[in-house]
Write a protein that holds these residues in place. Structure first.
Motif, PDB file in Angstrom:
ATOM      1  N   ALA A  10      -0.926   7.441   1.658  1.00 58.24           N
ATOM      2  CA  ALA A  10       0.538   7.466   1.722  1.00 58.24           C
ATOM      3  C   ALA A  10       1.018   8.247   2.949  1.00 58.24           C
ATOM      4  O   ALA A  10       1.952   7.832   3.641  1.00 58.24           O
ATOM      5  N   ILE A  11       0.374   9.368   3.214  1.00 55.01           N
ATOM      6  CA  ILE A  11       0.745  10.181   4.375  1.00 55.01           C
ATOM      7  C   ILE A  11       0.559   9.366   5.658  1.00 55.01           C
ATOM      8  O   ILE A  11       1.465   9.278   6.494  1.00 55.01           O
ATOM      9  N   GLN A  12      -0.601   8.779   5.790  1.00 50.26           N
ATOM     10  CA  GLN A  12      -0.885   8.002   7.002  1.00 50.26           C
ATOM     11  C   GLN A  12       0.098   6.836   7.151  1.00 50.26           C
ATOM     12  O   GLN A  12       0.643   6.606   8.236  1.00 50.26           O
ATOM     13  N   ASP A  13       0.321   6.117   6.062  1.00 53.52           N
ATOM     14  CA  ASP A  13       1.231   4.965   6.109  1.00 53.52           C
ATOM     15  C   ASP A  13       2.637   5.390   6.505  1.00 53.52           C
ATOM     16  O   ASP A  13       3.286   4.748   7.329  1.00 53.52           O
ATOM     17  N   THR A  14       3.088   6.480   5.888  1.00 55.67           N
ATOM     18  CA  THR A  14       4.450   6.936   6.161  1.00 55.67           C
ATOM     19  C   THR A  14       4.598   7.323   7.628  1.00 55.67           C
ATOM     20  O   THR A  14       5.589   6.970   8.271  1.00 55.67           O
ATOM     21  N   LEU A  15       3.606   8.024   8.150  1.00 57.05           N
ATOM     22  CA  LEU A  15       3.688   8.421   9.554  1.00 57.05           C
ATOM     23  C   LEU A  15       3.629   7.202  10.467  1.00 57.05           C
ATOM     24  O   LEU A  15       4.315   7.147  11.488  1.00 57.05           O
ATOM     25  N   ARG A  16       2.827   6.231  10.090  1.00 54.85           N
ATOM     26  CA  ARG A  16       2.671   5.069  10.952  1.00 54.85           C
ATOM     27  C   ARG A  16       3.951   4.239  11.015  1.00 54.85           C
ATOM     28  O   ARG A  16       4.266   3.648  12.042  1.00 54.85           O
ATOM     29  N   SER A  17       4.697   4.213   9.922  1.00 52.38           N
ATOM     30  CA  SER A  17       5.885   3.365   9.904  1.00 52.38           C
ATOM     31  C   SER A  17       7.172   4.125  10.237  1.00 52.38           C
ATOM     32  O   SER A  17       8.254   3.548  10.252  1.00 52.38           O
ATOM     33  N   ALA A  18       7.053   5.425  10.524  1.00 55.01           N
ATOM     34  CA  ALA A  18       8.246   6.214  10.838  1.00 55.01           C
ATOM     35  C   ALA A  18       8.713   5.937  12.261  1.00 55.01           C
ATOM     36  O   ALA A  18       7.925   5.522  13.111  1.00 55.01           O
TER      37      ALA A  18
END
Lengths: 120, 120
Positions: A10-18
DNA sequence: AACTATATGATAATGAATTATCATTATCTG
DNA sequence: CAGATAATGATAATTCATTATCATATAGTT
């Protein structure tokens, strides 16, 4: 050894799509529904740094922010009203000319500030 | 009404003759011989801001720094080894081209990092 | 010199970001 | 599924910058 967990993804995904780098608090808020604890956010961010998946972006007066390490060269724009930070692609270049005699340039950061489209 | 005091002058003088912006702690150390207290340093710095004599410079990961408000446009170089900050005169320009559609640019800062001549 | 408001220093208090602790839970491997 | 170990969450603790407090010293004025 590192196990996979839903929080880590979730952390990685959120950062990638921010649209720009996020702080630990930003992430904690965005992932509030998942019940993730703040300590876990910090833990996963630090692991991301260790593993070379993330890098930090330090902006004046704010907490450390994080973004994926594999983004192409870019800089940042901080809105003076909502304090959101946005990536801006491209670079003015010509930094070398500023470097004093005898100094060695390793990195540079350009921070724009003003109002984002929503706040203008 | 504001009285003049040796400390007030010392702060201004030190900032004017420094090679770059200084933090409250920096100033406290440099003026240690005068016996100035840290609270006084902060007080005088804040008064300098109020009076428009000083401006702050925020650099990633460090405390707020201060410099005289009347310096010509310039940017900063931070040494990754000794963490000293130096003014660098000049500016790459061309910031406008980076600003996303609909955003309004008010300010910009360029932060170079690497090694200063003493640490290179 | 006397007087009054400001300046000062030591230190406590605050605020914010980050890390440490520890008992519980979840993941992976066999 | 069982066992070993990493992951997690709540919360205490820490760290650092900055501000507040308050009794005393000092500057500027009369």
């Amino acid at each position: 050894m590192r196990r996979r967990s839903r929080h880590r993804e979730a952390i990685q995904d959120t950062l990638r799509s921010a649209v720009g780098p996020l702080s630990a608090t930003d992430l904690h808020e965005r992932l509030a529904d998942s019940g993730i604890g703040l300590a876990t956010v910090y833990r996963l961010l630090n692991e991301g740094l260790e593993d070379g998946d993330l890098v930090t972006v330090g902006l004046p007066g704010g907490p450390k922010r994080f973004e994926p390490a594999d983004k192409p060269h870019h800089h940042h724009f901080e809105c003076v009203a909502c304090h959101k930070v946005f990536d801006v692609m491209g670079c003015p270049g010509g930094m070398d000319r500023l470097v004093p005699e005898g100094f060695t340039l390793e990195q540079h950061e350009v921070i724009l500030s003003g109002r984002c489209d929503a706040c203008a």
